[in-house]
Write an enzyme that holds these catalytic residues in place. Sequence first.
Site, PDB file in Angstrom:
ATOM      1  N   TYR A 151       0.834  -1.198   0.000  1.00  0.00           N
ATOM      2  CA  TYR A 151       0.000   0.000   0.000  1.00  0.00           C
ATOM      3  C   TYR A 151       0.874   1.255   0.000  1.00  0.00           C
ATOM      4  O   TYR A 151       0.634   2.192  -0.772  1.00  0.00           O
ATOM      5  CB  TYR A 151      -0.908  -0.026   1.228  1.00  0.00           C
ATOM      6  N   LYS A 155       1.098   4.222  -2.916  1.00  0.00           N
ATOM      7  CA  LYS A 155       0.797   5.619  -2.643  1.00  0.00           C
ATOM      8  C   LYS A 155       2.020   6.516  -2.859  1.00  0.00           C
ATOM      9  O   LYS A 155       1.891   7.656  -3.316  1.00  0.00           O
ATOM     10  CB  LYS A 155       0.269   5.769  -1.220  1.00  0.00           C
TER      11      LYS A 155
END
Length: 246
Positions: A151, A155
Site C-alpha cells: 500500500y 501511494k
Amino acid sequence: MVRGTDGDRHRRSPRDRRACARSLAERGATVVAGDVADCDAVVADATDLPGTIRAIDADVREPADLDRLVAEATERGDGSLDVLVNNAGVIAREPIDDLAPEQWDEVIETNLTGAYNAISAATPALRASSGAIVTISSLLSHVGYRDRAAYSASKGGLDAMTRALAAELGPDGVRVNAVNPDFIRTEMTRTHLDEGREDAFREKTAIDRLGDPEDVAAVVAFLASDRAAFVSGETILVDGGQAALG
C-alpha cells in the site's frame, strides 16, 4: 473513480464512494463515477443537488473501461472534461514475509496502475479544457507503518507521478495534485474500529477526532475548482495534524 469487489473486505464503503461525487455535484458539476460494485450507492440521495451524478460499471484495471468512462463523461459534459478524480484503493495488511505476490500485484495494479490507466484515458480531454487531476493518495506515502509495504509503495508512486505530471502537463494548463488522508472512517479502516482502537487513532491527531470522507471530499472539491488555479504538483495532507505531532 473507485474500485471495489464484494470479496475484498478492505474495499471502500458506499459513503466513501459518494463523498467526492456528492461534493462536486453540490457545486453544480456533472459527475460520472465509475465502480465495479454497488453503483447505485454512488448516486443515492443525489436528486436534490445542483449538479448530477451518474454511475457506470468500470474497473480501473481495464483500460477499455476507462476509455468508455471518459467518453461518457465527455459526452455528458457537452464535449469537455474538466476534472479527473482518482479514488481507487485496496490494501493488503501483511508483514513482508507473508505478503503473497498476488496481493502485491492486486494493490499496485489497482492503486497505482489504475490511476495511470485513468490519467492516460483522460489526458487528451483534460488538455483541451485546461482541466485538473486530483488523486487520493495517503499519509503512508510520507511515513512508514508496519505491514503496509504494498500500500505504501503504491501511494508513494502516486505522489511521485503527481509531481512528474504537474511538470509535464502544466504547459497545457492542466493542474495535477494529490490529497493524502490518514485514518478516515471508511470500510477500509473498519477493522481497526471493530477492534476498539478508535481512541488510539484519535489521540494521534492534533484536533482529537477521526476524519470523515467528507473531510477529504472538501479538499478534492477545492483542488478541482478555479480557487486552486495556482496550485499544482502538491500533495496535501488531510490527517487532522498527525504529521505535525510527529
